[in-house]
Design a protein around this motif. Structure first.
Motif, mmCIF file in Angstrom:
data_model
loop_
_atom_site.group_PDB
_atom_site.id
_atom_site.type_symbol
_atom_site.label_atom_id
_atom_site.label_comp_id
_atom_site.label_asym_id
_atom_site.label_seq_id
_atom_site.Cartn_x
_atom_site.Cartn_y
_atom_site.Cartn_z
ATOM 1 N N GLY A 126 -0.739 4.537 -65.581
ATOM 2 C CA GLY A 126 -0.945 4.445 -64.138
ATOM 3 C C GLY A 126 0.302 4.089 -63.362
ATOM 4 O O GLY A 126 0.530 4.620 -62.269
ATOM 5 N N VAL A 127 1.126 3.190 -63.915
ATOM 6 C CA VAL A 127 2.311 2.764 -63.167
ATOM 7 C C VAL A 127 3.292 3.925 -63.005
ATOM 8 O O VAL A 127 3.921 4.071 -61.963
ATOM 9 C CB VAL A 127 2.979 1.558 -63.849
ATOM 10 N N LEU A 128 3.385 4.767 -64.037
ATOM 11 C CA LEU A 128 4.251 5.941 -63.921
ATOM 12 C C LEU A 128 3.780 6.861 -62.801
ATOM 13 O O LEU A 128 4.576 7.416 -62.048
ATOM 14 C CB LEU A 128 4.296 6.707 -65.246
ATOM 15 N N VAL A 129 2.450 7.033 -62.699
ATOM 16 C CA VAL A 129 1.902 7.868 -61.632
ATOM 17 C C VAL A 129 2.139 7.197 -60.279
ATOM 18 O O VAL A 129 2.534 7.837 -59.304
ATOM 19 C CB VAL A 129 0.406 8.125 -61.858
ATOM 20 N N LEU A 130 1.938 5.878 -60.267
ATOM 21 C CA LEU A 130 2.149 5.109 -59.039
ATOM 22 C C LEU A 130 3.578 5.302 -58.521
ATOM 23 O O LEU A 130 3.822 5.346 -57.316
ATOM 24 C CB LEU A 130 1.927 3.632 -59.368
ATOM 25 N N SER A 131 4.522 5.426 -59.467
ATOM 26 C CA SER A 131 5.923 5.500 -59.072
ATOM 27 C C SER A 131 6.221 6.775 -58.289
ATOM 28 O O SER A 131 7.233 6.856 -57.607
ATOM 29 C CB SER A 131 6.819 5.432 -60.301
ATOM 30 N N LEU A 132 5.349 7.779 -58.379
ATOM 31 C CA LEU A 132 5.599 9.020 -57.645
ATOM 32 C C LEU A 132 5.269 8.857 -56.170
ATOM 33 O O LEU A 132 5.720 9.632 -55.333
ATOM 34 C CB LEU A 132 4.748 10.158 -58.210
ATOM 35 N N VAL A 133 4.458 7.848 -55.850
ATOM 36 C CA VAL A 133 3.887 7.760 -54.510
ATOM 37 C C VAL A 133 4.931 7.601 -53.387
ATOM 38 O O VAL A 133 4.880 8.337 -52.409
ATOM 39 C CB VAL A 133 2.818 6.650 -54.453
ATOM 40 N N PRO A 134 5.905 6.662 -53.506
ATOM 41 C CA PRO A 134 6.833 6.513 -52.374
ATOM 42 C C PRO A 134 7.547 7.813 -52.021
ATOM 43 O O PRO A 134 7.601 8.200 -50.860
ATOM 44 C CB PRO A 134 7.826 5.449 -52.868
ATOM 45 N N MET A 135 8.055 8.528 -53.036
ATOM 46 C CA MET A 135 8.762 9.765 -52.747
ATOM 47 C C MET A 135 7.816 10.834 -52.224
ATOM 48 O O MET A 135 8.147 11.571 -51.308
ATOM 49 C CB MET A 135 9.494 10.255 -53.998
ATOM 50 N N PHE A 136 6.640 10.904 -52.815
ATOM 51 C CA PHE A 136 5.673 11.918 -52.361
ATOM 52 C C PHE A 136 5.326 11.695 -50.899
ATOM 53 O O PHE A 136 5.320 12.623 -50.095
ATOM 54 C CB PHE A 136 4.419 11.842 -53.233
ATOM 55 N N ASN A 137 5.082 10.447 -50.534
ATOM 56 C CA ASN A 137 4.690 10.170 -49.161
ATOM 57 C C ASN A 137 5.862 10.270 -48.180
ATOM 58 O O ASN A 137 5.655 10.415 -46.988
ATOM 59 C CB ASN A 137 4.041 8.791 -49.058
ATOM 60 N N ALA A 138 7.080 10.171 -48.690
ATOM 61 C CA ALA A 138 8.238 10.335 -47.811
ATOM 62 C C ALA A 138 8.631 11.802 -47.694
ATOM 63 O O ALA A 138 9.672 12.120 -47.129
ATOM 64 C CB ALA A 138 9.415 9.523 -48.322
ATOM 65 N N ILE B 88 9.443 13.944 -50.051
ATOM 66 C CA ILE B 88 10.459 14.458 -50.975
ATOM 67 C C ILE B 88 9.777 15.213 -52.109
ATOM 68 O O ILE B 88 10.424 15.814 -52.951
ATOM 69 C CB ILE B 88 11.357 13.306 -51.498
ATOM 70 N N GLY B 89 8.463 15.197 -52.113
ATOM 71 C CA GLY B 89 7.729 15.963 -53.109
ATOM 72 C C GLY B 89 7.482 15.166 -54.369
ATOM 73 O O GLY B 89 7.734 13.967 -54.434
ATOM 74 N N LEU B 90 6.984 15.872 -55.372
ATOM 75 C CA LEU B 90 6.709 15.212 -56.651
ATOM 76 C C LEU B 90 8.028 14.867 -57.314
ATOM 77 O O LEU B 90 8.934 15.693 -57.370
ATOM 78 C CB LEU B 90 5.903 16.159 -57.540
ATOM 79 N N ASN B 91 8.127 13.661 -57.824
ATOM 80 C CA ASN B 91 9.390 13.222 -58.417
ATOM 81 C C ASN B 91 9.522 13.733 -59.844
ATOM 82 O O ASN B 91 9.227 13.034 -60.796
ATOM 83 C CB ASN B 91 9.473 11.694 -58.379
ATOM 84 N N PHE B 92 10.006 14.956 -59.973
ATOM 85 C CA PHE B 92 10.224 15.491 -61.311
ATOM 86 C C PHE B 92 11.468 14.882 -61.938
ATOM 87 O O PHE B 92 11.773 15.137 -63.084
ATOM 88 C CB PHE B 92 10.315 17.015 -61.255
ATOM 89 N N GLY B 93 12.187 14.084 -61.151
ATOM 90 C CA GLY B 93 13.331 13.366 -61.686
ATOM 91 C C GLY B 93 12.937 11.997 -62.216
ATOM 92 O O GLY B 93 13.763 11.093 -62.299
ATOM 93 N N LEU B 94 11.661 11.853 -62.547
ATOM 94 C CA LEU B 94 11.160 10.590 -63.091
ATOM 95 C C LEU B 94 11.997 10.071 -64.270
ATOM 96 O O LEU B 94 12.145 8.863 -64.430
ATOM 97 C CB LEU B 94 9.691 10.756 -63.489
ATOM 98 N N PRO B 95 12.556 10.954 -65.125
ATOM 99 C CA PRO B 95 13.396 10.454 -66.230
ATOM 100 C C PRO B 95 14.502 9.512 -65.755
ATOM 101 O O PRO B 95 14.892 8.617 -66.527
ATOM 102 C CB PRO B 95 13.981 11.728 -66.830
ATOM 103 N N VAL B 96 15.001 9.664 -64.561
ATOM 104 C CA VAL B 96 16.032 8.754 -64.059
ATOM 105 C C VAL B 96 15.498 7.321 -64.068
ATOM 106 O O VAL B 96 16.143 6.400 -64.565
ATOM 107 C CB VAL B 96 16.473 9.155 -62.640
ATOM 108 N N GLY B 97 14.295 7.154 -63.545
ATOM 109 C CA GLY B 97 13.684 5.831 -63.535
ATOM 110 C C GLY B 97 13.350 5.370 -64.941
ATOM 111 O O GLY B 97 13.542 4.201 -65.287
#
Lengths: 349, 590
Positions: free
Chosen positions: A53-65, A67-76
């Motif tokens: 869930g936390v990984l999914v949660l991490s997409l929210v700020p960028m999605f809502n700003a 910037i779209g889905l954060n496919f660059g999640l590996p950076v985090g």
């Protein structure tokens, strides 16, 4: 169809969620019918909800700003891996090990998130594809680092030679299951990981509250209409940078949650494809029109992960291996496609 | 006053033909070539009516006949037994406020599949004497019906000629014989030549090889019309608010093209909010109100006020305000050599002083920079020169600093720049004040982490809804569901929450129907009178500016050409817009 959508609107769900929900219900019924241990599966589904869930949660700020889905999640994720490696290197164990891993990953996440946002702010409109490639190339770059990392704890290093990190580092002596076992209780045979769920809920709540603050409102305005935000006196670049940093740090924490629950740190190419299940879960939850809510994150993650853990035992039981898995792939991927089809557009008819 | 709904009107007598295009007219009689290629000059004069050419004579047949057309969406009747006739060569106006059924009528005529999906319609449509059952747009096109939409239906990645000739392309004969028409090679040279001829006939001077994506909005509209003009089979042309995205001068150019088209025998159904346009263009006007034809006016009986009253179904009041002399007041905004690099609307060195408490109108032809003023000050485009607000020089032109100096700005394009369409009315109204003034927030040490005080925000939003007469179900309704006029009111409420001393507003009434227009203008007058807000309105609606403004600044080629009193002569104003200085009348000495 009309009936479903009418009911869907009444319940706040949309057709794809209804379809997946009924799919899960049918699988559950089949599992009961086949006398599979449903209680364990239910307990597992709760663990997997918080674990992913936390990984999914991490997409929210960028999605809502916007910037779209954060496919660059590996950076985090890499930032989180580094934080955990540091914690293991300093031989901090138990819950404090887990917390210090999260703490260590914050400055790393802020730094790499800041650099990452500089790239994303330059590719206006094509962020998702740029993020995908940033993620891919960053993982490869980090492979070089892992192979030469100057860590000293031998559990992390190749047993022969003593140089370079192992691809898989066991956490059982450090902080593996630190949260899973925290306040874990058994309710009529179902193991409920209260500590894990509570921490996940706490993060969700904090993010939810953040989105209602002044800066959170600005962030969502930027996501909806950048020109409007700029004309309203908002520093659009700054807000986008903040969203990327926030997503990166949350991504780092996400992998900490994941790894402690899984019991292993996986290095090298492991983060490469981590963004896709998270993005799928977000879309299954009903994220559309450039905005999503924490409730959708929870729903999406739960449905996505539950179909996943339900399908394997059923397939084994029915002795047609792969069938349930194939069906699961079809349903979830169709829902993702459906969500993508309706993402940009207005879905209220 | 005709109010009977099935009253039949006899056609007006023939009028004298007019020179094909006003472009020629303005060029020969005035010796001026305005900057855009449009015959722009004529458009600037209000009430200046052009003698009307007509192809209607006794021998001409009815091209389009609609009999007892009824359409219901669920329980709601959008059209109630509408009957009308349009003759070949006639331009028939169709007016009505939002929701009166205009679009539904056009959708039925053009075979929009949504009509069939929602249960179809009853009644009959006769095209050139034959009963037509139009179920799809492609069918409508085959029958010779063309439609021009409010939003463009052009392919931006193709050239002008490819767009114009789409579906009617000339092909190389050899390849057609070998491969069949669908796979044959296009003869680009001949297509381009055809497009050039069509555009030339319309008096438009663009290279047919230009990509549509590189054109201005008005040019796109002309290309869209060129596609219909190019169709030799065109019998009926439907236009849905074709001038909504155009400014006044381009609208007039468009009308000339339509008149030319009508002369060649097409029947034209023209739907618009802009009453003056309809009055000057059409031979007859049908008024739709609540799905019924409430009146049909013929040319002899045209009276804009009477038509307006018929549209809104109540007395129509025009807002007006006595202009004041504010020259003694302190300077609120001062611009020195102010240049803005906005594509298509460049400002090149504006020097202008706006006095505190005045309403200043800024006008000019499109492309001469009137729209760049507000966005330039807000820093959306790079700019040079000095701007001071109440004597304080603006160092950095970024929106937050400008807003903190007591300036609010309302852009001309509400939907893409002025509103968060997916947010509620309340969120929109309080947004700028929350972000810039920290209003409507709860206490918290870190100011950017403060929460919205929903109660305070709701009360304020409800107060605005009441005061400005915003029609919405509740303040939690999404803004995108409101009509254009109500959206503009939300924009105004948002800027009022900033408690501005200076208000920049661009095209305040564009795309708003006639009833709501006066309400918007009235709000502006009241803001000025009660709060003493200085208002700078950039507009191409000269007639509105005359009623509201204390002075009207005319921009030409990106600089202030002249500042005129609102009562000045129409023709003088038009000449100034075209950059003509000589023969300055007594009214201009100010």
């Amino acid at each position: 169809m009309g009936k479903i959508s009418a009911r869907a609107r009444a319940g706040g769900f949309h057709p794809p969620q209804i379809i997946i929900l009924s799919f899960v219900a049918v699988m559950m019924a089949v599992a009961v019918f086949l006398k599979i241990d449903v209680k364990t599966i239910l307990g597992d589904s709760l663990v997997r909800l918080a674990m992913n869930g936390v990984l999914v949660l991490s997409l929210v700020p960028m999605f809502n700003a916007g910037i779209g889905l954060n496919f660059g999640l590996p950076v985090g994720i890499v930032a989180g891996l580094l934080g955990m490696c540091l914690a293991v290197n300093f031989r901090i164990t138990g819950l404090s090990g887990f917390l210090s891993a999260m703490l260590f990953s914050v400055p790393i996440g802020v730094l790499s998130g800041g650099l990452y946002s500089r790239i994303l702010n330059r590719v206006g409109g094509r962020e998702e594809i740029a993020a995908t490639f940033v993620g891919f190339s960053f993982v490869c770059l980090m492979n070089l680092f892992w192979a030469t990392a100057p860590f000293g704890n031998p559990v992390m290093l190749w047993p022969i030679g003593g140089h370079g990190m192992r691809p898989t580092i066991g956490l059982q002596n450090y902080f593996g299951k630190a949260l899973n076992d925290l306040w874990s209780v058994s309710v009529s045979g179902i193991r409920v990981p209260v500590g894990l769920l509570l921490s996940f809920c706490l993060l969700g709540l904090l993010l939810h509250l953040f989105l209602r603050t002044r800066i959170g409102r600005a962030l969502q305005a930027v996501g909806e209409n950048e020109t409007f935000a700029a004309l309203s006196g908002i520093d659009v670049r700054g807000v986008r940078t903040l969203a990327v940093i926030l997503s990166t740090v949350l991504g780092a924490w996400g992998i900490c949650f994941y790894a402690q629950s899984y019991g292993f740190i996986e290095l090298y190419d492991a983060p490469l494809m981590m963004a896709f299940p998270a993005a799928s879960a977000l879309l299954i939850g009903g994220a559309s029109g450039g905005r999503t809510t924490i409730a959708q994150v929870v729903l999406g993650t739960y449905l996505f992960q539950t179909t996943y853990i339900l399908s394997a035992p059923i397939a084994n039981e029915l002795l047609i291996p792969e069938a349930a898995e194939i069906l699961r792939m079809i349903v979830t991927n169709c829902v993702i496609l459906y969500a993508l089809l309706h993402r940009g557009g207005v879905r209220e008819a | 006053m005709p109010t009977g709904k099935d009253r039949l009107v006899v056609s007006v007598g023939r009028a004298k033909p007019l020179p094909t295009l006003l472009a020629k007219y303005s060029a020969t009689s005035l010796g001026v070539q305005p900057l855009p290629v449009m015959p722009a000059f004529a458009g600037m004069t209000i009430g200046f009516r052009i003698p009307f050419p007509t192809a209607r004579n006794q021998g001409v047949s009815t091209m389009l006949r609609i009999g007892n057309l009824t359409k219901a969406f669920g329980a709601e009747e959008a059209l109630k037994s509408v009957s009308m006739e349009i003759e070949a060569g006639e331009i028939h106006g169709l007016v009505g406020v939002n929701g009166s059924g205009k679009s539904t009528l056009l959708n039925i005529l053009f075979g929009n599949p949504a009509i069939g999906r929602t249960g179809g319609y009853s009644g009959a449509i006769y095209l050139d004497g034959e009963r037509a059952n139009i179920s799809r747009p492609s069918h409508a096109v085959r029958l010779g019906i063309g439609m021009i939409h409010q939003e463009f239906a052009l392919i931006p990645g193709l050239t002008v000629s490819e767009n114009i000739k789409m579906g009617r392309e000339k092909v190389c004969r050899f390849s057609e014989r070998v491969l069949g028409r669908s796979f044959s090679r296009l003869d680009h040279r001949r297509n381009r030549e055809d497009a050039r001829l069509t555009l030339g006939r319309m008096g438009i001077d663009i290279d047919p090889g230009t990509y549509v994506s590189d054109l201005s909005i008005s040019m796109k509209q002309f290309v869209e019309i060129a596609r219909e003009v190019d169709n030799p089979e065109l019998k009926v042309l439907l236009l849905d608010e074709p001038t909504a995205a155009l400014n006044r001068e381009d609208s007039f150019a468009l009308m000339e093209i339509l008149k030319d088209l009508a002369r060649r025998g097409a029947a034209i159904l023209y739907v618009s909010h802009r009453l003056e346009e309809v009055v000057s263009l059409c031979e007859r006007i049908s008024v739709l109100r609540d799905g019924e034809i409430s009146a049909v006016f013929s040319r002899a009986e045209f009276d804009a006020d009477a038509i307006a009253e018929n549209m809104i179904g109540r007395k129509f009041l025009r807002v007006s305000r006595a202009s004041r002399d504010c020259s003694g007041e302190p300077v609120a905004v001062s611009m020195r050599d102010f240049s803005v690099d906005m594509p298509g609307e460049r400002l090149r060195g504006v020097n202008l002083d706006v006095r505190s408490g005045e309403i200043l109108g800024v006008t000019g032809l499109s492309g001469h920079g009137k729209l760049a003023l507000g966005v330039g000050i807000m820093g959306l485009f790079p700019s040079r020169g000095n701007v001071s607000i109440k004597g304080r020089l603006l160092e950095k032109r970024c929106a937050s600093q400008v807003i903190s100096n007591g300036v609010a700005f309302l852009p001309e394009d509400r939907r893409t720049m002025g509103l968060l369409l997916d947010h509620s009315v309340m969120d929109n109204i309080v947004f700028s004040a929350v972000q810039n003034k920290g209003r409507f927030l709860r206490r918290f040490p870190l100011s950017s982490l403060r929460f919205l005080d929903r109660k305070k925000a709701r009360l304020y939003a409800e107060e605005c809804v009441g005061k400005l007469g915003i029609k919405c179900r509740s303040v939690f309704q999404k803004v995108k569901e409101l009509s254009g006029g109500n959206q503009q009111k939300v924009c105004i409420a948002r800027s009022l929450a900033l408690e501005p001393e200076i208000l920049f507003i661009s095209e305040p009434t564009r795309g708003i129907d006639i009833g709501a227009k006066e309400i918007i203008l009235d709000i502006l007058v009241k803001i000025n009178a009660r709060q003493g807000t200085t208002i700078i309105m950039a507009s191409s609606e000269l007639e509105e500016m005359r009623r509201l403004c204390d002075r009207i600044a005319v921009l030409y080629r990106g600089a202030v050409f002249d500042v005129l009193p609102p009562g000045c002569d129409d023709k003088l104003l038009a000449r100034r817009c075209c950059g003509e200085k000589e023969r300055a009348g007594p009214a201009a000495e100010r």
